[in-house]
Design a protein around this motif. Structure first.
Motif, PDB file in Angstrom:
ATOM      1  N   TYR A  81       0.844  -1.206   0.000  1.00 17.94           N
ATOM      2  CA  TYR A  81       0.000   0.000   0.000  1.00 17.94           C
ATOM      3  C   TYR A  81       0.875   1.250   0.000  1.00 17.94           C
ATOM      4  CZ  TYR A  81      -2.360   3.929   2.214  1.00 17.94           C
ATOM      5  OH  TYR A  81      -2.802   5.188   2.528  1.00 17.94           O
ATOM      6  N   PHE A  90      -8.309  -2.325   0.668  1.00 15.48           N
ATOM      7  CA  PHE A  90      -8.021  -3.746   0.846  1.00 15.48           C
ATOM      8  C   PHE A  90      -6.807  -3.981   1.726  1.00 15.48           C
ATOM      9  CE2 PHE A  90      -5.242  -7.202  -0.681  1.00 15.48           C
ATOM     10  CZ  PHE A  90      -5.990  -8.287  -0.248  1.00 15.48           C
ATOM     11  N   ALA A  94      -6.739  -5.925   5.583  1.00 15.38           N
ATOM     12  CA  ALA A  94      -6.185  -7.274   5.404  1.00 15.38           C
ATOM     13  C   ALA A  94      -4.840  -7.402   6.101  1.00 15.38           C
ATOM     14  CB  ALA A  94      -6.046  -7.585   3.915  1.00 15.38           C
ATOM     15  N   ALA A 138     -11.084  -9.847   4.257  1.00 16.06           N
ATOM     16  CA  ALA A 138     -10.084  -9.575   3.223  1.00 16.06           C
ATOM     17  C   ALA A 138     -10.592 -10.020   1.849  1.00 16.06           C
ATOM     18  CB  ALA A 138      -8.770 -10.274   3.562  1.00 16.06           C
ATOM     19  N   LEU A 141     -13.414  -7.547   0.790  1.00 11.38           N
ATOM     20  CA  LEU A 141     -12.898  -6.232   0.399  1.00 11.38           C
ATOM     21  C   LEU A 141     -12.104  -6.314  -0.903  1.00 11.38           C
ATOM     22  CD1 LEU A 141     -11.801  -4.725   3.829  1.00 11.38           C
ATOM     23  CD2 LEU A 141     -13.815  -4.152   2.462  1.00 11.38           C
ATOM     24  N   GLY A 142     -11.361  -7.405  -1.075  1.00 12.77           N
ATOM     25  CA  GLY A 142     -10.630  -7.585  -2.327  1.00 12.77           C
ATOM     26  C   GLY A 142     -11.576  -7.700  -3.508  1.00 12.77           C
ATOM     27  N   SER A 143     -12.672  -8.433  -3.327  1.00 14.71           N
ATOM     28  CA  SER A 143     -13.665  -8.589  -4.388  1.00 14.71           C
ATOM     29  C   SER A 143     -14.358  -7.268  -4.690  1.00 14.71           C
ATOM     30  CB  SER A 143     -14.707  -9.639  -3.984  1.00 14.71           C
ATOM     31  OG  SER A 143     -14.105 -10.893  -3.789  1.00 14.71           O
ATOM     32  N   SER A 145     -13.203  -4.230  -4.104  1.00 12.63           N
ATOM     33  CA  SER A 145     -12.233  -3.326  -4.731  1.00 12.63           C
ATOM     34  C   SER A 145     -12.050  -3.648  -6.205  1.00 12.63           C
ATOM     35  CB  SER A 145     -10.894  -3.409  -3.993  1.00 12.63           C
ATOM     36  OG  SER A 145      -9.943  -2.556  -4.577  1.00 12.63           O
ATOM     37  N   THR A 157      -5.286  -0.890  -7.953  1.00 13.67           N
ATOM     38  CA  THR A 157      -6.327  -1.902  -7.770  1.00 13.67           C
ATOM     39  C   THR A 157      -5.743  -3.148  -7.112  1.00 13.67           C
ATOM     40  OG1 THR A 157      -5.939  -3.065  -9.865  1.00 13.67           O
ATOM     41  CG2 THR A 157      -7.320  -1.082  -9.957  1.00 13.67           C
ATOM     42  N   THR A 158      -6.616  -4.113  -6.920  1.00 20.30           N
ATOM     43  CA  THR A 158      -6.169  -5.399  -6.361  1.00 20.30           C
ATOM     44  C   THR A 158      -5.727  -6.369  -7.464  1.00 20.30           C
ATOM     45  OG1 THR A 158      -8.480  -6.131  -6.357  1.00 20.30           O
ATOM     46  CG2 THR A 158      -7.591  -5.265  -4.277  1.00 20.30           C
TER      47      THR A 158
END
Length: 197
Positions: A81, A90, A94, A138, A141-143, A145, A157-158
């Motif tokens: 990050y 995310f 996480a 996690a 939030l990843g999904s 994002s 982005t992720t």
């Protein structure tokens, strides 16, 4: 061990062929399959194979608890990050959640060493439930994002989570850690039942 090695090899093979890379603004379906399939197989195996269930209950509880200490590596999410590789939405929850679980893992394992009935304690159960909740958050939030990304050049982005080496986290480590938490909770229930008998 053979099953774990085969699973890991499959993840690496699929990752090398970019099988988990999705389109911007779309839910990460391939990642969801990568997380969900091993878990479905694990729970089905538990349900239908008494021998496998007995094997899970025979695992060294101190070891499977201590293995969660690897989640201290969640610090890496904070680093990614800070270097504009992953979004805060995310990476921060996480990373911090994983670090909390990972930091507590050795102490939970040592408590089990000195207090055999610690496995049945509320503190041990709460730690495992929190560890599972952290992983679920996690994933969610990843999904989210990924679904919110626009594909604009330079957007954070992720997407890196769908490529190697980061792909190993959602497609291998997350399901594995969920399995370890499940095994620990199963053993906790068994210890509690034996203590009450």
């Amino acid at each position: 061990v053979l099953a774990l090695a085969s699973w890991f090899s499959l993840v690496m093979l699929l990752g090398a062929s970019a099988a988990f890379v999705g389109r911007p603004g779309r839910p990460p379906v391939a990642i969801a399959i990568g997380v969900g399939t091993p878990l479905l197989l694990f729970f089905a195996w538990l349900r239908f194979s008494p021998a496998f269930r007995a094997f899970v209950l025979s695992l060294d509880l101190r070891l499977i608890t201590a293995m969660q200490a690897w989640r201290w590596a969640g610090l890496g999410f904070l680093s990614l990050y800070a270097h504009d590789v992953l979004p805060a939405m995310f990476a921060l929850p996480a990373g911090l959640g994983d670090m909390a679980v990972g930091f507590a893992a050795p102490w939970r394992s040592l408590a089990r060493l000195h207090r055999p009935d610690f496995a049945a304690s509320r503190a041990f159960v709460r730690w495992n439930v929190f560890g599972m909740f952290d992983l679920a958050v996690a994933i969610a939030l990843g999904s989210l994002s990924a679904s919110m990304s626009t594909g604009v050049p330079g957007e954070i982005t992720t997407a890196p989570m769908a490529t190697l080496p980061l792909l190993v986290i959602p497609a291998f480590l997350v399901p594995l850690f969920l399995m370890l938490h499940t095994a620990a909770l199963m053993q906790s229930r068994l210890v509690a039942r034996n203590r009450a008998a």
